[in-house]
Design a protein around this motif. Sequence first.
Motif, PDB file in Angstrom:
ATOM      1  N   UNK B 236       2.732   2.553  -2.068  1.00  0.00           N
ATOM      2  CA  UNK B 236       1.847   3.846  -1.952  1.00  0.00           C
ATOM      3  C   UNK B 236       2.886   4.965  -1.549  1.00  0.00           C
ATOM      4  N   UNK B 237       4.335   4.754  -1.454  1.00  0.00           N
ATOM      5  CA  UNK B 237       5.292   5.788  -1.058  1.00  0.00           C
ATOM      6  C   UNK B 237       5.527   7.060  -2.120  1.00  0.00           C
ATOM      7  N   UNK B 335      -3.627  -5.120   8.372  1.00  0.00           N
ATOM      8  CA  UNK B 335      -4.872  -4.717   7.920  1.00  0.00           C
ATOM      9  C   UNK B 335      -4.816  -3.255   7.092  1.00  0.00           C
ATOM     10  N   UNK B 336      -4.285  -2.250   7.770  1.00  0.00           N
ATOM     11  CA  UNK B 336      -4.112  -0.928   7.015  1.00  0.00           C
ATOM     12  C   UNK B 336      -3.490  -1.035   5.517  1.00  0.00           C
ATOM     13  N   UNK B 337      -2.022  -1.676   5.705  1.00  0.00           N
ATOM     14  CA  UNK B 337      -1.404  -1.731   4.620  1.00  0.00           C
ATOM     15  C   UNK B 337      -2.039  -2.625   3.466  1.00  0.00           C
ATOM     16  N   UNK B 338      -2.610  -3.709   4.087  1.00  0.00           N
ATOM     17  CA  UNK B 338      -3.088  -4.648   2.972  1.00  0.00           C
ATOM     18  C   UNK B 338      -4.421  -4.100   2.265  1.00  0.00           C
ATOM     19  N   UNK B 339      -5.158  -3.256   3.043  1.00  0.00           N
ATOM     20  CA  UNK B 339      -6.442  -2.426   2.659  1.00  0.00           C
ATOM     21  C   UNK B 339      -5.929  -1.417   1.656  1.00  0.00           C
ATOM     22  N   UNK B 340      -4.933  -0.917   1.960  1.00  0.00           N
ATOM     23  CA  UNK B 340      -4.602   0.407   1.027  1.00  0.00           C
ATOM     24  C   UNK B 340      -4.117  -0.109  -0.223  1.00  0.00           C
ATOM     25  N   UNK B 341      -3.141  -1.140  -0.271  1.00  0.00           N
ATOM     26  CA  UNK B 341      -2.828  -1.878  -1.462  1.00  0.00           C
ATOM     27  C   UNK B 341      -3.837  -2.490  -2.191  1.00  0.00           C
ATOM     28  N   UNK B 342      -4.878  -3.058  -1.669  1.00  0.00           N
ATOM     29  CA  UNK B 342      -5.955  -3.522  -2.268  1.00  0.00           C
ATOM     30  C   UNK B 342      -6.694  -2.471  -3.129  1.00  0.00           C
ATOM     31  N   UNK B 345      -5.016  -1.274  -5.710  1.00  0.00           N
ATOM     32  CA  UNK B 345      -5.090  -2.596  -7.109  1.00  0.00           C
ATOM     33  C   UNK B 345      -6.539  -2.348  -7.646  1.00  0.00           C
ATOM     34  N   UNK B 346      -7.275  -1.679  -7.163  1.00  0.00           N
ATOM     35  CA  UNK B 346      -8.817  -1.741  -7.396  1.00  0.00           C
ATOM     36  C   UNK B 346      -9.685  -2.899  -7.244  1.00  0.00           C
TER      37      UNK B 346
END
Lengths: 444, 347
Positions: B236-237, B335-342, B345-346
């Motif tokens: 997300x950079x 948690x933040x980074x995993x949630x944003x990546x998820x 990824x839809x």
Amino acid sequence: MPRSSSHIALIIIAGITWIQPVNAQVRARGRPPGLETRQAIPDTTLIEGKIQYLEQRLRQLEALMTAQQEETRRASLRQRGQQQARGQGAAGQRESSPVRFQSAQRQMNQLNPEISMGGDFMGWIRSPETVRDRDGTPLEPAFAAGNRFWFREAELSIIAPLDPYTRGKFFFGIPSDGGELAIEEAYMQWINLPTGLNLKIGFFRNQFGQLNRWHDHALPQADRPHVLQTFLGGEGGLAGLGGSFNWTLPGLWSHVNDLTVEFISGGDGISYADNFSRNRILLGRLKNYWDLSANTYLELGVSGSYGHNDSARQYTTRLGGIDLNYRWIPAGRGHYRSLEVRAEAIGSWRETLAGDVQAWGGYLSIQNRLNARFLTSLRVDYTQLPENADHDLKAIGATLDYWQSEFVVFRIQIDRIQRSFAATENRLIFQAIWAMGPHKHEAY
Amino acid sequence: MKRIMTGIAVIVMAMAAMGAGQEPDRVKVVGSVPDFAAIAKEIGGDLVEVSWIARGNQDPHFVLPKPSYAQMLSDADLFITTGIDLEMWAPPLIDKSRNPNILEGAQGYVAATAGLDLLGVPTHGVDRSAGDIHVYGNPHIQTCPVRLIEAANNIKIGLQKVDPDNEEAYEEGYRSFTTRMRQAMFGEELMEIVGGDLLCELAIAGSLIGFLDSEQYNGGTLLDLLGGWMREAMPFRGMKIIAYHKNWEYFADLFGMRIIEFVEPKPGIPPTARHVKKVIDDIERHEIEIMLVANYFEKNTPRRIEERTGVRAIFLPISVTGEPGIDTIFELYDYWIETINNALAGN
């Protein structure tokens, strides 16, 4: 240096370093080392041993050299990184104009106190336009009669620490209708004296019940509950000059017990003569606080006061009060939802020339936050008059608040006030409250 | 007489035995928000006992200064707050606590933001036309792991002041926390090569990725060695995003996102219909995929915008304990980074 030539140099160095200790041993023992073993161990084994040793030394030296090279490389890399992080030739390092040294000695306004100003503007339509008693005498001064706009007050507050131990607070009120700039409160406060004492001296509103201490602009409705107006006075409330002693006690029967004792010269002009020079009032309040859950709390208080109701100091009044405050604020949603139930009741025992008068009154207020901007409230009042318990007042009112922001609030209030001694009054009130500066209302 | 002496001896021995079983007094630390308490726990370990006032799922701007909080502070050895205008409820609580040790300037008071390079410091005069503005800069430093490491230094200093007998233990705890944070942020290998201090400095300056990309190393670039949250945040950079409030400003700055618009028209001002329309237009114009919302804000407006535009509204706890299972700073950022990546990824 080319890599192959550096290897040769390393082998020579390693050879010398190996040979040197061997020579030292020979000198020490008077004969070459291994002479006695030369017969037992073949030459090839010795040579292999030497080669293995040299190889090992070579690897060590290579590793050392690589580490040194790596360190040099990293140091260079870090230097470049630092340059990039800090920016080469930053503005602070450039000198494009002559240096001038400035003085801050004449710019000490950072030490000025916090100054805030608030406005409390109202308008009402009411029926009848002028409220009169049964004899036809208006209940209010002429300027308060009729359908009108009304600038209830401009409040100026000045707050600052005085020294490491003391805080100073001034609140000035400027009413629009023929009033003058008046001190609402002016006191200094020590916040942690021995025994956990919080001491306040000066002129202040008294801690009788809950809302008497609150300034008008911070009330949950446009007007003060009728029982407080009736027993403790209107805008000024019960206030005076003196000292307030407050202790937070160790939790006795609740989570927090808080005791306040106040001794003042002053009064409210109703239950106590409004005579600052002579009238003295003793007042106390015990507050009991419980956290019922993470989102709710309950506060129960009892108050009492004693003083004279006439300037000649012949007749006394004793007031007793109980108050309740229940509040629900869901932690994660506190900005959008809350419910508050507040109630106070006051009993009065008043000596008069004609005999003792006992009277009482109370109110119940429920305030509900609907979302970030809108709040509603409902208040029901009943009170007898302290001078004549045969006369009473009943009222019901509802409000809708719109919070444009934390600093600008609009309110619509509709009221019906039924007095046994005057005509029934219906009111529609509009109120606008605004605040400039850092001061906010402090509930505790 | 002999019986009395025997009795006294028994009592003394019993008291000594009881005393031997007692745990040593721990330093009582109160954080204005749970993140500061969590850091104090990381540094102080068993030497400290932590509690906090604003809950992890509570807006730290708006906390009612209840008497029970004053009571909590009255027993505190150390009170950690931002020291700036986030917790405007803290001064009345400090006053009400009657605890001279935690007064501003006393040894038990820590301003966590002291010395930090804050974003959003007004350069000109400030007034309320800018909304509920923070006059000393953006106080939501918990959305920046690097600044939180700097705040940890202030917390360590506070602990050492109130408990000087364990000064070295706090120093060691701080070193350990800092190392683990930096490793979690950049990866062990890169930290070994470049050094944690410099990596943090580059990250704050916004030049970390450019620098790593420009430096050749062992046949590649240093960027190949980037690990930790910085590596995980690479998807997300450079993205344009919407945020509800300015509390995501540090996060976006550090991880290279660009906040195009806030759902609030001005800080602390609830969204108006006109402004929501503008946000929707911005999302469509910039093809924005995600919107970050602290989980204590209302969900109706973000949901409405989500329905209208297809943007993913991601509701995140802003602090430790803001959701079950998030009990440490490390778990919060994970948690933040995993949630944003998820979300991207839809999932």
